[in-house]
Design a protein around this motif. Structure first.
Motif, mmCIF file in Angstrom:
data_model
loop_
_atom_site.group_PDB
_atom_site.id
_atom_site.type_symbol
_atom_site.label_atom_id
_atom_site.label_comp_id
_atom_site.label_asym_id
_atom_site.label_seq_id
_atom_site.Cartn_x
_atom_site.Cartn_y
_atom_site.Cartn_z
ATOM 1 N N TRP A 55 9.749 -5.761 -0.913
ATOM 2 C CA TRP A 55 10.921 -6.405 -0.825
ATOM 3 C C TRP A 55 11.218 -6.503 0.606
ATOM 4 C CZ3 TRP A 55 12.276 -8.982 -4.761
ATOM 5 C CH2 TRP A 55 12.137 -8.536 -6.075
ATOM 6 N N THR A 56 10.579 -5.614 1.357
ATOM 7 C CA THR A 56 10.777 -5.806 2.730
ATOM 8 C C THR A 56 9.540 -5.922 3.750
ATOM 9 O OG1 THR A 56 10.571 -3.245 3.160
ATOM 10 C CG2 THR A 56 12.857 -4.423 2.601
ATOM 11 N N GLY A 57 8.531 -5.590 3.030
ATOM 12 C CA GLY A 57 7.027 -5.614 3.577
ATOM 13 C C GLY A 57 6.877 -4.004 4.319
ATOM 14 N N GLY A 58 7.977 -3.156 4.235
ATOM 15 C CA GLY A 58 7.693 -2.115 4.985
ATOM 16 C C GLY A 58 7.397 -0.903 3.871
ATOM 17 N N GLY A 59 7.961 0.314 3.992
ATOM 18 C CA GLY A 59 7.336 1.374 3.264
ATOM 19 C C GLY A 59 6.669 2.362 3.914
ATOM 20 N N VAL A 60 6.436 3.668 3.618
ATOM 21 C CA VAL A 60 5.861 4.567 4.234
ATOM 22 C C VAL A 60 4.562 4.808 3.298
ATOM 23 C CG1 VAL A 60 5.607 6.867 5.063
ATOM 24 C CG2 VAL A 60 7.773 5.708 5.192
ATOM 25 N N THR A 61 3.407 4.603 4.196
ATOM 26 C CA THR A 61 2.105 4.807 3.545
ATOM 27 C C THR A 61 1.434 5.945 4.095
ATOM 28 O OG1 THR A 61 0.781 3.300 4.727
ATOM 29 C CG2 THR A 61 1.955 2.155 2.908
ATOM 30 N N SER A 62 0.219 6.280 3.108
ATOM 31 C CA SER A 62 -0.378 7.421 3.595
ATOM 32 C C SER A 62 -1.622 7.236 4.816
ATOM 33 C CB SER A 62 -1.324 7.875 2.465
ATOM 34 O OG SER A 62 -2.238 6.730 1.877
ATOM 35 N N LYS A 63 -1.981 5.853 4.714
ATOM 36 C CA LYS A 63 -2.594 5.495 6.092
ATOM 37 C C LYS A 63 -1.866 5.570 7.384
ATOM 38 C CE LYS A 63 -5.503 2.093 3.502
ATOM 39 N NZ LYS A 63 -5.916 0.817 3.493
ATOM 40 N N ARG A 64 -0.485 5.299 7.121
ATOM 41 C CA ARG A 64 0.638 5.194 8.262
ATOM 42 C C ARG A 64 0.483 6.694 9.085
ATOM 43 N NH1 ARG A 64 6.825 5.057 8.546
ATOM 44 N NH2 ARG A 64 7.153 6.050 10.178
ATOM 45 N N VAL A 65 0.845 7.387 7.871
ATOM 46 C CA VAL A 65 1.012 9.070 8.224
ATOM 47 C C VAL A 65 -0.467 9.691 8.766
ATOM 48 C CG1 VAL A 65 1.305 11.370 7.240
ATOM 49 C CG2 VAL A 65 2.723 9.353 6.558
ATOM 50 N N ALA A 66 -1.540 9.294 8.112
ATOM 51 C CA ALA A 66 -2.927 10.104 8.393
ATOM 52 C C ALA A 66 -2.991 9.258 10.153
ATOM 53 C CB ALA A 66 -3.953 9.219 7.706
ATOM 54 N N ALA A 67 -2.535 7.879 10.408
ATOM 55 C CA ALA A 67 -2.761 7.516 11.717
ATOM 56 C C ALA A 67 -1.804 8.380 12.384
ATOM 57 C CB ALA A 67 -2.495 6.084 11.758
ATOM 58 N N ALA A 68 -0.656 8.595 12.192
ATOM 59 C CA ALA A 68 0.199 9.496 12.990
ATOM 60 C C ALA A 68 -0.368 10.913 13.298
ATOM 61 C CB ALA A 68 1.595 9.407 12.323
#
Length: 281
Positions: A55-68
């Motif tokens: 609905w927003t194109g957002g959300g928190v993914t495991s790829k994002r957390v791994a990159a962080a």
């Protein structure tokens, strides 16, 4: 590895007949405007639904957390958490990524850690929760479509997921696994004091470390109404593609919807039900 001896959660993807959806009650209770007053540079903020949000194109993914985690590098990590949950597998992947970090992980539950977000919270070597915060645990639930063999396969596939989550909650709290499973069966909500008392959190997060972005909270109301309706319709067994189509048609049929960001979820649901009846009559 984490400073604590945290159990790994092994979870393979469900059959294609299944899809995880956010919990409607958690979406209803979630204030998307809750955030940290201040955060260290080595902080990962999880302030959205877990997984990609259509609905927003957002959300928190495991790829994002791994990159962080890669960007933070060889130092301790803080995780600011305010999420209604979402995709179980993404939640598990984030939990395992945090669990594998070689330095201390401090999870700060700013507002809500529900469903998949509560699994992520358990990756903390230290878990802090606001007295006004909430943590919710329940069994993994999915929308499954198919014949009896498909549905049996889905149910059989989910059993080890629930068992793994019960193990994590039990080891964190010190209760028997059967007690943790009972919490999950009853979709149990813990406020801050209850979470600390039951051992699901270690201590309280000072109130002055939590803030609210009222502009963000207001802007999120409309999209949360859509998410809630989507989750409610999912529980009624309507396939994902049909739900998206129905909600899209209803919104296109409401010329004022875009202007009124506080569109009521009950009104939207009633309109969708009317549309469904028209389509099927």
């Amino acid at each position: 590895m984490s400073l604590r001896n945290l159990p790994e959660i092994k979870a393979e993807r469900l059959p294609t007949i299944c899809a995880f959806e956010p919990d409607a009650d958690a979406l209803d209770r979630w204030n998307a405007g809750i955030l940290a007053q201040q955060s260290p540079e080595n902080t990962i903020s999880i302030l959205d639904v877990i997984g990609e949000d259509i609905w927003t194109g957002g959300g928190v993914t495991s790829k994002r957390v791994a990159a962080a985690l890669r960007a933070i590098g060889d130092q301790e990590v803080f995780v600011d958490l305010n999420s209604p949950g979402g995709d179980f597998f993404e939640g598990v992947a984030i939990y395992n990524a945090l669990r594998a970090h070689p330095h201390k992980v401090t999870v700060r539950i700013l507002g809500l850690a529900a469903s998949a977000a509560s699994v992520i919270a358990m990756a903390g070597d230290e878990i802090q929760i606001g007295k006004a915060g909430f943590l919710m645990v329940h069994n993994a639930w999915v929308i499954a479509i198919g014949n009896r063999h498909d549905l049996y396969e889905a149910a059989k596939t989910m059993e080890p997921f629930d068992d793994a989550m019960a193990t994590v909650y039990a080891e964190r709290s010190g209760v028997k696994k059967s007690k943790a499973a009972e919490w999950m069966d009853n979709e149990t909500w813990f406020n801050g004091e209850q979470a600390v008392k039951e051992g699901l959190a270690d201590n309280f997060l000072p109130a002055d470390q939590v803030a609210e972005d009222k502009t963000k909270a207001e802007a999120a109301r409309s999209i949360n109404a859509t998410r809630r309706v989507d989750a409610l319709l999912a529980k009624s067994g309507i396939p994902r593609n049909e739900r998206r189509s129905l909600i899209g048609e209803v919104k296109r049929g409401m010329p004022d919807a875009a202007a009124h960001v506080t569109l009521d979820a009950d009104d939207l649901k009633a309109a969708i039900e009317q549309l469904r009846s028209t389509i099927r009559s």
